[in-house]
Enzyme design. Structure first.
Site, PDB file in Angstrom:
ATOM      1  N   PHE A 137       0.650  -1.096  -0.098  1.00 45.47           N
ATOM      2  CA  PHE A 137      -0.075  -0.063   0.160  1.00 45.47           C
ATOM      3  C   PHE A 137       0.824   1.253   0.266  1.00 45.47           C
ATOM      4  O   PHE A 137       1.820   1.433   0.921  1.00 45.47           O
ATOM      5  CB  PHE A 137      -1.128   0.219   1.206  1.00 45.47           C
ATOM      6  N   ASP A 238       9.317   2.428   1.662  1.00 50.04           N
ATOM      7  CA  ASP A 238       8.323   3.106   2.280  1.00 50.04           C
ATOM      8  C   ASP A 238       8.145   2.838   3.422  1.00 50.04           C
ATOM      9  O   ASP A 238       7.554   1.734   3.998  1.00 50.04           O
ATOM     10  CB  ASP A 238       6.924   2.521   1.390  1.00 50.04           C
ATOM     11  N   LYS A 267       2.942   9.450   8.795  1.00 46.22           N
ATOM     12  CA  LYS A 267       2.113   8.957  10.021  1.00 46.22           C
ATOM     13  C   LYS A 267       2.948   9.338  11.377  1.00 46.22           C
ATOM     14  O   LYS A 267       2.697  10.408  11.927  1.00 46.22           O
ATOM     15  CB  LYS A 267       2.286   7.351  10.095  1.00 46.22           C
TER      16      LYS A 267
END
Length: 426
Positions: A137, A238, A267
């Site tokens: 993702f 990532d 995040k």
């Protein structure tokens, strides 16, 4: 005002494409606890999807934000720059894995960080193609969802994806794909469909997030590093979900003996404020011309102030070791539950990025129904959980790393009771 009343307003006002796993409307939060508009208390094992690793409203982070609010909230760094942006870039250049000179840019979201990493790789190599992994993702922008290796709900109905994006299988032994097969798929791709000299980047999550919390095997990372070195391809890690102590290291790539060329993060970076970053090899990061990178809100002063405080908190409170300690406790409790719950077929994850995968009792098929039932039951008992995975059969555990011992113990009791209740209902 009730959750039900707000939910009706939400249905009338907000597009249904914004999915929701609960109808609990938060009013206030502190560390690992959240209270809704009706006064109900919840233990938060989602942390805003691994965002508030340092807990809701950590006093040091909030203090830094409040101090910055008293000075200014926005000037746009490209117009009137500010020193703490530079200081945070220097700190990330020091701590992001990789024994080479680095530079950093700040943007606003994880998807934007991924977009910019691909832009940098293409500018530096002069090549167009990008390779990603099934189950990965990387965001909901067009490049992000093109890279994402899951159709529902991220790609369905949005038309053609970005060109020159290719996917290979991610190695998951539980699902019958080995590291050799994953690397072999790259070899086949290069033989059949894609000249490796056209590939700008290979992007990978060191631990897949939405895909099911599957850690990338060390052999895969070594193989990718060798392949990228051989063909002049940029390796992008990532770390949007894995960064900032979540995996027991500051970054998940710290757990490997090779490094990526570019790292994306978001995040957990700013303790709940929107901030993302791209850090990479100096020669790569300088490939774009001035004005080619950045954005009006990229590196907002409040997020920058929060992020500098988050790095301080991680170091001062030794949150990497705390993540390993909590993760070990969680795995032990899950293993205990597993003894009488054959549906739990795997317990995995580094640090405090843990998942339990559920199949049917005979092990023949993914059991998304039970995973969702446990999530829903836990919510009624005051514990917020999330599910994930390509088949929706994985429960993931992402509590703040600062969670208090007594609240962690309470959460474990609720988790066990919830699983037992679902089992009892059959």
């Amino acid at each position: 005002m009730s959750n039900a009343e707000i939910s009706k307003r939400r249905d009338a006002a907000v597009a249904q494409g914004v999915g929701m796993q609960t109808q609990v409307y938060a009013e206030r939060a502190l560390n690992s606890e959240v209270w809704d508009v009706e006064g109900n208390r919840y233990i938060d094992f989602a942390a805003g999807i691994a965002v508030v690793n340092t807990g809701h409203c950590h006093p040091k982070v909030m203090g830094a934000v409040q101090k910055q609010v008293g000075s200014f909230t926005h000037t746009c760094h490209q117009v009137l720059p500010y020193e703490n942006y530079i200081r945070l870039a220097e700190r990330l250049n020091d701590v992001v894995p990789g024994d080479f000179e680095k530079k950093t840019i700040f943007v606003t979201t994880g998807a934007e960080a991924v977009e910019n990493a691909i832009k940098v790789a293409r500018a530096a190599t002069g090549r167009p193609a990008v390779i990603a992994f099934g189950g990965g993702f990387h965001g909901r922008t067009f490049m992000g969802m093109s890279l994402t290796g899951k159709v529902m709900p991220y790609k369905k109905g949005f038309g053609a994806m970005m060109p020159d994006v290719y996917h290979v299988p991610f190695p998951v032994e539980l699902h019958g794909t080995s590291t050799d097969e994953a690397l072999g798929a790259l070899t086949k791709l290069f033989k059949a469909d894609l000249d490796p000299e056209r590939v700008a980047a290979i992007i990978i999550e060191p631990v897949q997030g939405e895909g099911g919390f599957y850690p990338a095997p060390a052999e895969l990372m070594r193989g990718l590093r060798a392949l990228c070195d051989e063909h002049g391809i940029v390796l992008v890690a990532d770390e949007v979900q894995t960064g900032f102590a979540r995996t027991g290291n500051l970054f998940a790539m710290d757990g490997y003996d090779v490094s990526a060329d570019i790292t994306t993060m978001a995040k957990g970076l700013a303790g709940g404020l929107p901030l993302a970053a791209v850090t990479g090899r100096k020669d790569l990061m300088d490939a774009a011309a001035p004005g080619g990178l950045g954005g009006t809100y990229g590196g907002n002063p409040l997020g920058i102030a929060a992020a500098n405080a988050v790095l301080d908190v991680i170091e001062e409170e030794d949150l990497c070791n705390r993540a390993n300690e909590l993760g070990s406790r969680l795995k032990q409790r899950l293993e205990s539950i597993r003894q009488r719950t054959p549906e739990i077929v795997d317990i995995r994850g580094p640090g405090f990025m843990i998942a339990a995968e559920l199949n049917t009792a005979d092990g023949s098929a993914p059991n998304a129904e039970m995973a969702n039932a446990v999530r829903a039951e836990a919510l009624t008992r005051g514990l917020v959980l999330l599910t994930c995975g390509v088949y929706g059969n994985v429960i993931r555990f992402l509590a703040p790393i600062t969670i208090q011992d007594e609240i962690f113990a309470e959460a474990m009791d609720i988790l066990e009771a919830s699983i037992d209740a679902v089992k009892a209902r059959g």
